[in-house]
Design an enzyme around this catalytic site. Structure first.
Site, PDB file in Angstrom:
ATOM      1  CE  LYS A   1      -6.073  -1.351  -1.909  1.00  0.00           C
ATOM      2  NZ  LYS A   1      -6.281  -2.610  -1.174  1.00  0.00           N
TER       3      LYS A   1
ATOM      4  CE  LYS B 203      -0.323   0.913   4.838  1.00  0.00           C
ATOM      5  NZ  LYS B 203      -1.080   1.714   5.789  1.00  0.00           N
TER       6      LYS B 203
ATOM      7  CB  SER C 183      -8.131   3.110  -1.323  1.00  0.00           C
ATOM      8  OG  SER C 183      -7.639   4.412  -1.138  1.00  0.00           O
TER       9      SER C 183
ATOM     10  CE1 TYR D 113      -3.513   2.860  -2.359  1.00  0.00           C
ATOM     11  CE2 TYR D 113      -2.872   0.585  -1.961  1.00  0.00           C
ATOM     12  CZ  TYR D 113      -3.682   1.672  -1.676  1.00  0.00           C
ATOM     13  OH  TYR D 113      -4.644   1.568  -0.710  1.00  0.00           O
TER      14      TYR D 113
ATOM     15  NE  ARG E 266       2.181  13.481  -0.159  1.00  0.00           N
ATOM     16  CZ  ARG E 266       1.767  12.705   0.848  1.00  0.00           C
ATOM     17  NH1 ARG E 266       2.635  12.144   1.677  1.00  0.00           N
ATOM     18  NH2 ARG E 266       0.469  12.509   1.041  1.00  0.00           N
TER      19      ARG E 266
HETATM   20  C1  WQD Z   1      -2.677  13.369   4.138  1.00  0.00           C
HETATM   21  C2  WQD Z   1      -2.448  14.869   3.942  1.00  0.00           C
HETATM   22  C3  WQD Z   1      -0.531  15.418   2.623  1.00  0.00           C
HETATM   23  C4  WQD Z   1       2.507  14.057   5.430  1.00  0.00           C
HETATM   24  C5  WQD Z   1      -2.719   8.018   1.452  1.00  0.00           C
HETATM   25  C6  WQD Z   1      -2.966   7.099   0.313  1.00  0.00           C
HETATM   26  C7  WQD Z   1      -4.368   6.560   0.397  1.00  0.00           C
HETATM   27  C8  WQD Z   1      -4.554   5.920   1.743  1.00  0.00           C
HETATM   28  C9  WQD Z   1      -4.247   6.902   2.868  1.00  0.00           C
HETATM   29  C10 WQD Z   1      -4.203   3.572   1.513  1.00  0.00           C
HETATM   30  C11 WQD Z   1      -2.027  15.205   2.532  1.00  0.00           C
HETATM   31  C12 WQD Z   1      -0.383  15.933   4.051  1.00  0.00           C
HETATM   32  C13 WQD Z   1       1.292  14.331   4.836  1.00  0.00           C
HETATM   33  C14 WQD Z   1       3.363  15.122   5.828  1.00  0.00           C
HETATM   34  C15 WQD Z   1       1.726  16.688   5.037  1.00  0.00           C
HETATM   35  N1  WQD Z   1      -3.742   4.783   1.863  1.00  0.00           N
HETATM   36  N2  WQD Z   1       0.916  15.622   4.646  1.00  0.00           N
HETATM   37  N3  WQD Z   1       2.924  16.406   5.625  1.00  0.00           N
HETATM   38  O1  WQD Z   1      -2.036  10.949   0.785  1.00  0.00           O
HETATM   39  O2  WQD Z   1      -4.380  11.422   1.737  1.00  0.00           O
HETATM   40  O3  WQD Z   1      -3.636   9.066   1.385  1.00  0.00           O
HETATM   41  O4  WQD Z   1      -2.899   7.347   2.671  1.00  0.00           O
HETATM   42  O5  WQD Z   1      -5.281   3.275   1.105  1.00  0.00           O
HETATM   43  O6  WQD Z   1      -4.522   5.620  -0.634  1.00  0.00           O
HETATM   44  O7  WQD Z   1      -2.859   7.863  -0.860  1.00  0.00           O
HETATM   45  O8  WQD Z   1      -2.617  10.426   3.209  1.00  0.00           O
HETATM   46  O9  WQD Z   1      -1.484  10.880   5.340  1.00  0.00           O
HETATM   47  O10 WQD Z   1      -0.081  10.718   3.218  1.00  0.00           O
HETATM   48  O11 WQD Z   1      -1.539  12.695   3.596  1.00  0.00           O
HETATM   49  O12 WQD Z   1       1.364  17.858   4.848  1.00  0.00           O
HETATM   50  O13 WQD Z   1       4.476  14.938   6.388  1.00  0.00           O
HETATM   51  O14 WQD Z   1      -1.386  15.261   4.790  1.00  0.00           O
HETATM   52  O15 WQD Z   1      -0.057  16.385   1.708  1.00  0.00           O
HETATM   53  O16 WQD Z   1      -2.613  16.452   2.185  1.00  0.00           O
HETATM   54  P1  WQD Z   1      -3.160  10.572   1.701  1.00  0.00           P
HETATM   55  P2  WQD Z   1      -1.356  11.132   3.880  1.00  0.00           P
END
Ligand code: WQD
Length: 335
Positions: free
Chosen positions: A153, A84, A124, A149, A294
């Site tokens: 899904k 994942k 997801s 990934y 990002r």
């Molecule tokens: C959340 C927000 C980042 C880290 C991912 C997968 C998704 C699911 C959940 C599996 C975003 C911001 C993050 C940091 C930040 N996984 N961020 N600083 O990307 O929404 O989802 O995980 O199913 O499929 O894509 O989750 O927690 O990585 O990010 O600002 O150090 O937090 O930019 O806006 P995401 P995340």
């Protein structure tokens, strides 16, 4: 009922095992421990007073999966087992397509061979990409995945849809998770990211514990009220309990059925709101800095919970503050 939980030693899988036992069901874990720690089994024992049966098996092994389904008289399957890591999937697409799609197909073949008809699939919200409208309903068109990934899904959902439409004896539901966070309130199990956490909350708790530098907010110029991305953060125990409800839903449908259901809180929270809530309700020690966007991040997404409430009779109960506090308690346990 005996429920096979593939990937049951993982983050969501282990919490779902707790919810299954609390609902009077019997989880049987299958996990190859490629992304899970055996210590999770001791944690489950401390919570439940017993250790669920666990097979160290790869879901791609058809012979072993058939044997387990038969031997354990499985009534239903929850299929979590999958790689994942979004970033890793971009670098190693074959590894992701082979494992994530192959393991589902193997599980489905083993179910067909052993007459097991009920499957809950771990999908997801990533299948929606950047939704044009929020909250996201299940009718929101899926968009081309941002990563291999996410594509696995979507492809797995299509495999289930087409298999049910073919007339196979299968009752299945795909749960489209939003952002699972937190840990069991006992702090006996929780998230165990390997290396530097890509996800926000594990990075937050490690940073607040002094194990990482200040959190970098990835982007402050999005078209959102405070300029930071919006997500639907759901307590992992609420998500776990949604799986129990999904099994009950399938139990009430003996005919072929396939549904996709969003599982979220129905509430969007921005990155800045999450960090400020953590500072206010968990510890003011958390520091953060502003950084660039990002690649691949969607601007805003959160779930419509209309269908999960009417279809599964479920809604999230635990507020964001509780998830953050449970995540912190788990971090302190690890540190
Ligand atoms: C959340 C927000 C980042 C880290 C991912 C997968 C998704 C699911 C959940 C599996 C975003 C911001 C993050 C940091 C930040 N996984 N961020 N600083 O990307 O929404 O989802 O995980 O199913 O499929 O894509 O989750 O927690 O990585 O990010 O600002 O150090 O937090 O930019 O806006 P995401 P995340």
């Amino acid at each position: 009922m005996n429920i096979l939980v593939t990937g049951g030693a993982g983050f969501i899988g282990s919490h779902t095992c707790v919810a299954l036992v609390e609902a009077g069901l019997n989880p049987i874990i299958v996990d190859n421990f490629s992304n899970a720690n055996r210590s999770v089994l001791q944690g489950l024992n401390r919570i439940l007073g017993k250790t669920p049966v666990c097979y160290e098996v790869d879901c791609n092994n058809l012979e072993q999966m058939e044997h387990i389904l038969q031997k354990e008289a499985i009534d239903g399957v929850i299929h979590f087992a999958a790689y994942k890591a979004v970033g890793e999937s971009v670098a190693e697409p074959i590894k992701y397509y082979e494992n994530n799609i192959g393991s589902l197909i193997t599980v489905l073949k083993a179910m067909e061979k052993t007459g097991v008809e009920k499957l809950v699939f771990s999908s997801s919200c990533t299948v929606y990409g950047q939704p044009d409208v929020v909250p996201v309903t299940e009718d929101t068109p899926r968009k081309p995945a941002e990563s291999p990934y996410g594509n696995t899904k979507a492809i797995c959902e299509d495999v289930l849809r087409d298999l049910v439409q073919s007339g196979a004896s299968l009752q299945a539901v795909s749960l489209r998770y939003f952002n699972p966070i937190g840990a069991h309130s006992s702090a006996e199990i929780g998230e165990l990211p390997i290396g530097v956490p890509a996800n926000l909350i594990p990075f937050v708790t490690q940073s607040a514990a002094g194990l990482r530098p200040p959190v970098t907010i990835f982007g402050s110029d999005y078209n959102t009220p405070d300029g930071t991305c919006i997500r639907d953060y759901i307590h992992v125990m609420d998500l776990a309990e949604a799986h129990v409800k999904a099994l009950a839903f399938l139990q009430n449908h003996s005919k072929t059925i396939y549904e996709t259901v969003n599982v979220g809180t129905g509430k969007g929270s921005s990155v800045l709101e999450v960090l400020e809530t953590f500072r206010a309700t968990v510890t003011p020690m958390l520091q953060f800095v502003w950084g660039n966007r990002r690649a691949g991040d969607v601007e805003a997404t959160f779930a419509s919970v209309e269908k999960v409430e009417t279809c599964l009779g479920w809604r999230a109960k635990r507020p964001l503050e509780e998830a953050l506090q449970d995540a912190w308690r788990w971090q302190l346990r690890l540190s």
